[in-house]
Design a protein around this motif. Structure first.
Motif, PDB file in Angstrom:
ATOM      1  N   ASN A 255       1.171  -1.154   0.289  1.00  0.00           N
ATOM      2  CA  ASN A 255       0.339  -0.482   0.050  1.00  0.00           C
ATOM      3  C   ASN A 255       0.572   1.192  -0.131  1.00  0.00           C
ATOM      4  O   ASN A 255       1.676   0.937   0.971  1.00  0.00           O
ATOM      5  CB  ASN A 255      -1.048  -0.309   1.614  1.00  0.00           C
ATOM      6  N   CYS A 256       0.436   2.522  -0.735  1.00  0.00           N
ATOM      7  CA  CYS A 256       1.457   3.839  -0.947  1.00  0.00           C
ATOM      8  C   CYS A 256       0.603   4.123   0.119  1.00  0.00           C
ATOM      9  O   CYS A 256      -0.429   4.492   0.287  1.00  0.00           O
ATOM     10  CB  CYS A 256       0.467   4.005  -1.964  1.00  0.00           C
ATOM     11  N   PRO A 257       1.515   4.666   1.318  1.00  0.00           N
ATOM     12  CA  PRO A 257       1.708   5.314   2.456  1.00  0.00           C
ATOM     13  C   PRO A 257       0.442   6.794   1.814  1.00  0.00           C
ATOM     14  O   PRO A 257      -0.193   7.278   2.847  1.00  0.00           O
ATOM     15  CB  PRO A 257       2.678   6.014   3.059  1.00  0.00           C
TER      16      PRO A 257
ATOM     17  N   CYS B 241      -1.029   7.284  -0.611  1.00  0.00           N
ATOM     18  CA  CYS B 241      -2.367   7.430  -1.707  1.00  0.00           C
ATOM     19  C   CYS B 241      -3.388   6.008  -1.475  1.00  0.00           C
ATOM     20  O   CYS B 241      -4.475   5.452  -1.387  1.00  0.00           O
ATOM     21  CB  CYS B 241      -2.860   7.573  -3.281  1.00  0.00           C
ATOM     22  N   TYR B 242      -2.525   4.774  -0.753  1.00  0.00           N
ATOM     23  CA  TYR B 242      -3.309   3.498  -0.097  1.00  0.00           C
ATOM     24  C   TYR B 242      -3.780   2.681  -1.363  1.00  0.00           C
ATOM     25  O   TYR B 242      -4.321   1.462  -1.091  1.00  0.00           O
ATOM     26  CB  TYR B 242      -4.324   3.469   0.286  1.00  0.00           C
ATOM     27  N   ASP B 243      -3.410   2.971  -2.280  1.00  0.00           N
ATOM     28  CA  ASP B 243      -3.851   1.663  -3.867  1.00  0.00           C
ATOM     29  C   ASP B 243      -2.228   1.395  -3.708  1.00  0.00           C
ATOM     30  O   ASP B 243      -1.524   1.435  -2.780  1.00  0.00           O
ATOM     31  CB  ASP B 243      -3.149   3.198  -5.028  1.00  0.00           C
ATOM     32  N   THR B 244      -2.175  -0.141  -4.587  1.00  0.00           N
ATOM     33  CA  THR B 244      -1.977  -1.557  -3.931  1.00  0.00           C
ATOM     34  C   THR B 244      -0.871  -1.886  -5.160  1.00  0.00           C
ATOM     35  O   THR B 244      -0.351  -2.209  -5.567  1.00  0.00           O
ATOM     36  CB  THR B 244      -2.249  -2.950  -3.558  1.00  0.00           C
TER      37      THR B 244
ATOM     38  N   THR C 138       6.669   2.213   6.103  1.00  0.00           N
ATOM     39  CA  THR C 138       6.212   1.265   6.626  1.00  0.00           C
ATOM     40  C   THR C 138       7.151   0.110   6.902  1.00  0.00           C
ATOM     41  O   THR C 138       7.993  -0.113   6.101  1.00  0.00           O
ATOM     42  CB  THR C 138       4.619   0.674   6.227  1.00  0.00           C
TER      43      THR C 138
END
Length: 113
Positions: free
Chosen positions: A15-17, A19-22, A65
Protein backbone atom coordinates in the motif's frame (compact mmCIF):
# COMPACT_ATOMS: atom_id res chain seq x y z
CA UNK A 1 29.54 14.57 -17.83
CA UNK A 2 27.61 12.58 -15.25
CA UNK A 3 25.20 9.80 -16.22
CA UNK A 4 22.88 7.68 -14.12
CA UNK A 5 22.55 3.94 -14.64
CA UNK A 6 19.50 2.06 -13.44
CA UNK A 7 20.74 -0.97 -11.51
CA UNK A 8 17.41 -2.46 -10.47
CA UNK A 9 13.73 -1.57 -10.75
CA UNK A 10 10.90 -3.35 -8.95
CA UNK A 11 7.14 -2.85 -8.79
CA UNK A 12 5.63 -3.40 -5.34
CA UNK A 13 2.24 -4.68 -4.24
CA UNK A 14 2.39 -2.79 -0.94
CA UNK A 15 0.00 0.00 0.00
CA UNK A 16 1.17 3.50 -0.82
CA UNK A 17 1.42 5.57 2.40
CA UNK A 18 -0.06 8.58 0.55
CA UNK A 19 -2.94 7.23 -1.56
CA UNK A 20 -3.25 3.63 -0.20
CA UNK A 21 -3.23 2.13 -3.70
CA UNK A 22 -1.59 -1.30 -4.01
CA UNK A 23 -0.44 -1.22 -7.63
CA UNK A 24 1.51 1.99 -8.07
CA UNK A 25 4.70 1.72 -6.00
CA UNK A 26 8.04 1.26 -7.73
CA UNK A 27 11.59 1.10 -6.34
CA UNK A 28 14.42 2.31 -8.56
CA UNK A 29 18.09 1.87 -7.64
CA UNK A 30 20.55 4.01 -9.62
CA UNK A 31 24.28 4.69 -9.65
CA UNK A 32 26.06 7.75 -11.03
CA UNK A 33 29.02 7.48 -13.38
CA UNK A 34 31.39 10.33 -14.24
CA UNK A 35 32.76 10.57 -17.78
CA UNK A 36 35.65 12.82 -18.83
CA UNK A 37 37.89 12.85 -21.88
CA UNK A 38 40.48 10.79 -19.99
CA UNK A 39 38.54 8.34 -17.80
CA UNK A 40 35.20 7.19 -16.48
CA UNK A 41 34.43 6.08 -12.96
CA UNK A 42 31.28 4.87 -11.19
CA UNK A 43 30.30 6.42 -7.87
CA UNK A 44 30.16 4.12 -4.82
CA UNK A 45 26.84 5.49 -3.63
CA UNK A 46 23.63 3.82 -4.79
CA UNK A 47 20.61 6.12 -4.91
CA UNK A 48 17.22 4.60 -4.22
CA UNK A 49 13.82 6.08 -4.96
CA UNK A 50 10.33 4.92 -4.10
CA UNK A 51 7.76 6.44 -6.45
CA UNK A 52 3.99 6.00 -6.61
CA UNK A 53 2.66 6.07 -10.18
CA UNK A 54 -0.94 6.42 -8.94
CA UNK A 55 -0.57 9.63 -6.93
CA UNK A 56 2.65 10.77 -8.73
CA UNK A 57 4.58 11.30 -5.49
CA UNK A 58 8.02 10.34 -4.30
CA UNK A 59 7.66 8.44 -1.03
CA UNK A 60 10.49 9.32 1.35
CA UNK A 61 11.89 6.83 3.92
CA UNK A 62 10.23 8.71 6.78
CA UNK A 63 6.83 7.57 5.48
CA UNK A 64 7.76 3.94 4.76
CA UNK A 65 5.92 1.20 6.64
CA UNK A 66 7.63 -1.88 8.07
CA UNK A 67 6.45 -3.90 5.07
CA UNK A 68 7.96 -1.44 2.62
CA UNK A 69 11.20 -1.44 4.63
CA UNK A 70 11.42 -5.25 4.41
CA UNK A 71 10.78 -5.21 0.67
CA UNK A 72 13.37 -2.43 0.32
CA UNK A 73 16.01 -4.52 2.10
CA UNK A 74 15.27 -7.46 -0.23
CA UNK A 75 15.45 -5.41 -3.44
CA UNK A 76 18.56 -3.53 -2.30
CA UNK A 77 20.38 -6.86 -2.34
CA UNK A 78 19.25 -7.36 -5.95
CA UNK A 79 20.90 -4.10 -7.10
CA UNK A 80 24.47 -5.00 -8.06
CA UNK A 81 26.57 -1.84 -8.45
CA UNK A 82 29.09 -1.30 -11.22
CA UNK A 83 32.78 -1.52 -10.35
CA UNK A 84 34.06 1.77 -8.95
CA UNK A 85 37.63 1.61 -10.22
CA UNK A 86 39.05 4.20 -12.61
CA UNK A 87 38.84 3.12 -16.27
CA UNK A 88 41.14 5.03 -18.60
CA UNK A 89 40.11 5.99 -22.13
CA UNK A 90 42.39 5.76 -25.20
CA UNK A 91 43.28 9.46 -24.98
CA UNK A 92 44.73 8.94 -21.49
CA UNK A 93 46.76 5.94 -22.66
CA UNK A 94 48.07 8.05 -25.55
CA UNK A 95 49.17 10.85 -23.22
CA UNK A 96 50.88 8.39 -20.89
CA UNK A 97 52.70 6.81 -23.82
CA UNK A 98 53.68 10.25 -25.13
CA UNK A 99 55.06 11.18 -21.69
CA UNK A 100 57.12 7.98 -21.52
CA UNK A 101 58.54 8.61 -24.99
CA UNK A 102 59.38 12.23 -24.08
CA UNK A 103 61.19 11.18 -20.88
CA UNK A 104 63.04 8.47 -22.79
CA UNK A 105 64.12 10.99 -25.44
CA UNK A 106 65.34 13.41 -22.76
CA UNK A 107 67.36 10.68 -21.04
CA UNK A 108 68.85 9.60 -24.38
CA UNK A 109 69.80 13.22 -25.19
CA UNK A 110 71.47 13.65 -21.78
CA UNK A 111 73.46 10.44 -22.14
CA UNK A 112 74.69 11.13 -25.69
CA UNK A 113 75.73 14.77 -25.16
Amino acid sequence: MITKHVLHTARLNNNCPECYDTSGLEFTFTQQEKHTAFYHKANKQIDEKLYCHTCNNTIYPVNWTEDIERVYQYHKKQAHPKATYLRLKPLAYGLILLGIVAVGAMVYMLITF
